[in-house]
Design an enzyme around this catalytic site. Structure first.
Site, PDB file in Angstrom:
ATOM      1  N   ASN A 220       0.856  -1.196   0.000  1.00 21.69           N
ATOM      2  CA  ASN A 220       0.000   0.000   0.000  1.00 21.69           C
ATOM      3  C   ASN A 220       0.889   1.243   0.000  1.00 21.69           C
ATOM      4  O   ASN A 220       2.116   1.127  -0.010  1.00 21.69           O
ATOM      5  CB  ASN A 220      -0.937  -0.016   1.209  1.00 21.69           C
ATOM      6  CG  ASN A 220      -0.151  -0.079   2.510  1.00 21.69           C
ATOM      7  OD1 ASN A 220       0.555   0.851   2.852  1.00 21.69           O
ATOM      8  ND2 ASN A 220      -0.232  -1.211   3.217  1.00 21.69           N
ATOM      9  N   ASP A 289      -4.415  -6.806   4.967  1.00 18.81           N
ATOM     10  CA  ASP A 289      -5.458  -7.671   5.542  1.00 18.81           C
ATOM     11  C   ASP A 289      -5.437  -9.042   4.879  1.00 18.81           C
ATOM     12  O   ASP A 289      -5.875 -10.023   5.452  1.00 18.81           O
ATOM     13  CB  ASP A 289      -6.833  -7.032   5.338  1.00 18.81           C
ATOM     14  CG  ASP A 289      -7.007  -5.815   6.225  1.00 18.81           C
ATOM     15  OD1 ASP A 289      -6.542  -5.868   7.382  1.00 18.81           O
ATOM     16  OD2 ASP A 289      -7.570  -4.808   5.760  1.00 18.81           O
ATOM     17  N   LYS A 299       9.650 -16.440 -10.727  1.00 17.82           N
ATOM     18  CA  LYS A 299       8.819 -15.380 -11.299  1.00 17.82           C
ATOM     19  C   LYS A 299       7.675 -15.984 -12.117  1.00 17.82           C
ATOM     20  O   LYS A 299       7.906 -16.865 -12.943  1.00 17.82           O
ATOM     21  CB  LYS A 299       9.707 -14.493 -12.182  1.00 17.82           C
ATOM     22  CG  LYS A 299       9.007 -13.290 -12.725  1.00 17.82           C
ATOM     23  CD  LYS A 299       9.940 -12.470 -13.601  1.00 17.82           C
ATOM     24  CE  LYS A 299       9.152 -11.438 -14.355  1.00 17.82           C
ATOM     25  NZ  LYS A 299       9.876 -10.914 -15.494  1.00 17.82           N
ATOM     26  N   PHE A 333      -4.630   2.695  14.785  1.00 21.39           N
ATOM     27  CA  PHE A 333      -5.015   3.726  13.830  1.00 21.39           C
ATOM     28  C   PHE A 333      -6.143   3.140  12.979  1.00 21.39           C
ATOM     29  O   PHE A 333      -6.198   1.919  12.798  1.00 21.39           O
ATOM     30  CB  PHE A 333      -3.842   4.092  12.915  1.00 21.39           C
ATOM     31  CG  PHE A 333      -3.001   5.233  13.440  1.00 21.39           C
ATOM     32  CD1 PHE A 333      -2.190   5.071  14.543  1.00 21.39           C
ATOM     33  CD2 PHE A 333      -3.034   6.474  12.813  1.00 21.39           C
ATOM     34  CE1 PHE A 333      -1.419   6.112  15.022  1.00 21.39           C
ATOM     35  CE2 PHE A 333      -2.269   7.533  13.284  1.00 21.39           C
ATOM     36  CZ  PHE A 333      -1.455   7.350  14.390  1.00 21.39           C
ATOM     37  N   LYS A 347     -13.548  -0.616  15.253  1.00 20.20           N
ATOM     38  CA  LYS A 347     -12.205  -1.212  15.419  1.00 20.20           C
ATOM     39  C   LYS A 347     -11.719  -1.064  16.859  1.00 20.20           C
ATOM     40  O   LYS A 347     -11.085  -1.971  17.410  1.00 20.20           O
ATOM     41  CB  LYS A 347     -11.199  -0.552  14.460  1.00 20.20           C
ATOM     42  CG  LYS A 347     -11.373  -1.035  13.039  1.00 20.20           C
ATOM     43  CD  LYS A 347     -10.468  -0.317  12.039  1.00 20.20           C
ATOM     44  CE  LYS A 347     -10.813  -0.793  10.630  1.00 20.20           C
ATOM     45  NZ  LYS A 347     -10.244   0.003   9.563  1.00 20.20           N
ATOM     46  N   LYS A 351     -11.052  -4.673  18.498  1.00 25.59           N
ATOM     47  CA  LYS A 351      -9.642  -5.026  18.719  1.00 25.59           C
ATOM     48  C   LYS A 351      -9.207  -4.772  20.166  1.00 25.59           C
ATOM     49  O   LYS A 351      -8.028  -4.862  20.487  1.00 25.59           O
ATOM     50  CB  LYS A 351      -8.754  -4.268  17.729  1.00 25.59           C
ATOM     51  CG  LYS A 351      -9.116  -4.562  16.262  1.00 25.59           C
ATOM     52  CD  LYS A 351      -8.058  -4.090  15.276  1.00 25.59           C
ATOM     53  CE  LYS A 351      -8.533  -4.253  13.834  1.00 25.59           C
ATOM     54  NZ  LYS A 351      -7.452  -4.271  12.854  1.00 25.59           N
TER      55      LYS A 351
HETATM   56  O1  PMT Z   1       2.659   6.086   6.685  1.00 28.46           O
HETATM   57  P1  PMT Z   1       2.058   7.399   6.212  1.00 28.46           P
HETATM   58  O2  PMT Z   1       2.261   7.633   4.752  1.00 28.46           O
HETATM   59  O3  PMT Z   1       2.508   8.558   7.065  1.00 28.46           O
HETATM   60  O4  PMT Z   1       0.476   7.290   6.393  1.00 28.46           O
HETATM   61  C1  PMT Z   1      -0.067   7.201   7.671  1.00 28.46           C
HETATM   62  C2  PMT Z   1      -1.218   6.191   7.731  1.00 28.46           C
HETATM   63  C3  PMT Z   1      -2.375   6.681   6.890  1.00 28.46           C
HETATM   64  C4  PMT Z   1      -0.757   4.813   7.231  1.00 28.46           C
HETATM   65  C5  PMT Z   1      -1.617   6.101   9.257  1.00 28.46           C
HETATM   66  O5  PMT Z   1      -2.068   7.352   9.678  1.00 28.46           O
HETATM   67  C6  PMT Z   1      -2.706   5.074   9.459  1.00 28.46           C
HETATM   68  O6  PMT Z   1      -3.894   5.320   9.330  1.00 28.46           O
HETATM   69  N1  PMT Z   1      -2.295   3.817   9.800  1.00 28.46           N
HETATM   70  C7  PMT Z   1      -3.184   2.652   9.892  1.00 28.46           C
HETATM   71  C8  PMT Z   1      -3.374   2.024   8.545  1.00 28.46           C
HETATM   72  C9  PMT Z   1      -4.259   0.781   8.600  1.00 28.46           C
HETATM   73  O7  PMT Z   1      -3.796  -0.292   8.327  1.00 28.46           O
HETATM   74  O8  PMT Z   1      -5.465   1.012   9.021  1.00 28.46           O
HETATM   75  P2  PMT Z   1      -6.620  -0.142   9.146  1.00 28.46           P
HETATM   76  O9  PMT Z   1      -7.851   0.649   9.463  1.00 28.46           O
HETATM   77  O10 PMT Z   1      -6.613  -1.005   7.939  1.00 28.46           O
HETATM   78  O11 PMT Z   1      -6.153  -0.984  10.392  1.00 28.46           O
HETATM   79  C10 PMT Z   1      -6.573  -0.686  11.707  1.00 28.46           C
HETATM   80  C11 PMT Z   1      -5.453  -0.963  12.675  1.00 28.46           C
HETATM   81  O12 PMT Z   1      -5.182  -2.363  12.704  1.00 28.46           O
HETATM   82  C12 PMT Z   1      -4.141  -0.277  12.376  1.00 28.46           C
HETATM   83  O13 PMT Z   1      -3.580   0.170  13.592  1.00 28.46           O
HETATM   84  C13 PMT Z   1      -3.285  -1.374  11.742  1.00 28.46           C
HETATM   85  O14 PMT Z   1      -1.901  -1.193  12.035  1.00 28.46           O
HETATM   86  C14 PMT Z   1      -3.824  -2.616  12.433  1.00 28.46           C
HETATM   87  N2  PMT Z   1      -3.758  -3.829  11.599  1.00 28.46           N
HETATM   88  C15 PMT Z   1      -4.488  -3.935  10.447  1.00 28.46           C
HETATM   89  C16 PMT Z   1      -4.461  -5.113   9.713  1.00 28.46           C
HETATM   90  C17 PMT Z   1      -3.672  -6.188  10.178  1.00 28.46           C
HETATM   91  N3  PMT Z   1      -3.611  -7.311   9.486  1.00 28.46           N
HETATM   92  N4  PMT Z   1      -2.965  -6.064  11.302  1.00 28.46           N
HETATM   93  C18 PMT Z   1      -2.993  -4.912  12.032  1.00 28.46           C
HETATM   94  O15 PMT Z   1      -2.319  -4.799  13.072  1.00 28.46           O
END
Ligand code: PMT
Length: 415
Positions: A220, A289, A299, A333, A347, A351
């Protein structure tokens, strides 16, 4: 205020009723030991006279670009060069608009365009003007250019409306200036507070990469800027920081334990390796995810027709941390593109988090790759604080303030 002694501050005063508060600010900055050079716009002089500022600063007040009292220097360049800090208070919508568009048509705007000094802007205006898309757009642009905003307060405005737009109090602006110089003196970009001393903080940042084959992956646009800013802010405030980072182009922050990872599984393992020794966990990383069910050793060859990739669910690291936590304060986040608060709240609960930082990554000035962010902080005890656009470093400090407040059992309004 030790940090203001001997500093040269240029105070720009523009034409709003809050110009009277700029007089109190001049007095406070001067009493704190700063040399305050006041520049007034023509409209500011309709509210307060230059003599007031001259008497309070003990220095001549500048009003005209072409008023050149010293033939050895060009006044606006000289002031721009000498300033350690420029504060514009009050900053009208007009000044903000000019600055955002590089217009320099009077003494204040020419100094602002000519300076290399940091600039703090304290907006003051009617609530409808403040909320106008053009003003919001101009403020966003300025924040992206590195200008720092001292947010206006909410309340009864001089125009009779109630809302956001009242200039921050002189004490708050003085505090912001003092904190800025205190940071400079300690060589820290964020803050001189050492209020995280003794705390061990685990932070994740950047994207993950899930291999399809040796040359392709699913990932991403996360740049890591948000997570690195939190790591640097926490380090500057005295914390012991472990930064688990996906692949980014950013330099490794000094003074933190840096753990580079690629895949979700590697991030999972790195997080769980130090979870037990952490007091606070902040997961700013953008984690996949889903991942390919199998990754090819060689490849993938182009073939006729379509190619279907089979994906499986990747482990949710944060949810696992939320389940496994034994007293750690856990922050997630939420990166959303719609229904921001609804999904973030979901979330937070699912979580088992203590706090979540919600950002709409489609919003201008927010999200992946940007230097700024626009976030709302939600807590498990149903507090909610929405922050205006600010640098990721400032978001990081606000987030750490919120975490500390919650750990101490305070409400976010005390943070
Ligand atoms: O890195 P930058 O360019 O500065 O951008 C910042 C950001 C937009 C990435 C940051 O501000 C942000 O939003 N980070 C969380 C991105 C994310 O994966 O969001 P989510 O809503 O999909 O996940 C929710 C939370 O679960 C997050 O804390 C994530 O780290 C966590 N997660 C998600 C999926 C997974 N398989 N494992 C996780 O731990």
């Amino acid at each position: 205020m030790q940090s203001l002694t001997g500093k040269t501050i240029v105070l720009g005063v523009t034409g709003g009723i809050a110009a009277y508060k700029a007089a109190a600010l001049t007095s406070k900055l001067t009493q704190a030991g700063a040399r305050v050079h006041v520049i007034m716009t023509e409209n500011a002089r309709k509210f307060v006279g230059p003599l007031t500022f001259q008497a309070l600063s003990h220095l001549p007040v500048h009003t005209d670009t072409f008023d050149e009292p010293d033939p050895n220097v060009i006044a606006h360049i000289d002031l721009a060069d000498r300033a350690d800090l420029i504060i514009v208070a009050p900053a009208t919508a007009n000044l903000i608009g000019k600055l955002a568009n590089g217009i320099a048509d009077d003494m204040l705007t020419t100094v602002l365009l000519a300076t290399k000094a940091p600039v703090m802007v304290a907006p003051a205006m009617n609530v409808n003007m403040y909320e106008h898309p053009a003003v919001q757009r101009n403020m966003r642009r300025l924040a992206e250019d590195g200008y720092r905003f001292i947010e206006p307060g909410v309340g009864l405005l001089a125009c009779g409306w109630v809302g956001k737009g009242r200039m921050a109090e002189p004490e708050e602006i003085l505090e912001a200036a003092a904190a800025f110089f205190a940071r400079e003196e300690t060589g820290q970009a964020g803050t001189a507070r050492r209020d995280l001393t003794g705390k061990r903080i685990l932070i994740t940042a950047g994207p993950t990469r899930e291999k399809i084959d040796p040359v392709r992956y699913i990932s991403n646009h996360s740049s890591g800027k948000m997570g690195y800013a939190i790591a640097e802010a926490a380090r500057d405030r005295g914390a012991e920081v472990v930064l688990v980072s996906g692949p980014t182009a950013l330099p490794r922050p000094e003074g933190v334990v840096f753990v580079p990872v690629e895949s979700v599984q590697e991030m999972y393992d790195a997080v769980f390796a130090v979870l037990g020794e952490s007091d606070i966990v902040i997961k700013a990383a953008a984690v996949s995810d889903y991942r390919p069910k199998t990754s090819c050793v060689h490849k993938l060859k182009k073939q006729d027709g379509e190619l279907t990739l089979e994906l499986e669910k990747a482990p949710d690291i944060l949810a696992a941390v939320g389940q496994a936590k034994t007293g750690q304060f856990v922050v997630g986040f939420a990166a959303e593109t719609r229904d921001l608060l609804h999904y973030a709240q979901e979330k937070l609960e699912r979580k088992n988090l203590d706090l979540i930082v919600a950002n709409n990554v489609l919003e201008e000035g927010a999200g992946m790759g940007k230097d700024t962010n626009i976030v709302t902080i939600l807590t498990k005890d149903n507090e909610k604080v929405t922050l205006p656009i600010m640098s990721k470093r400032d978001v990081a400090d606000k987030l750490l303030d919120a975490v500390l407040a919650k750990i101490s059992g305070d409400s976010l309004t005390d943070a």
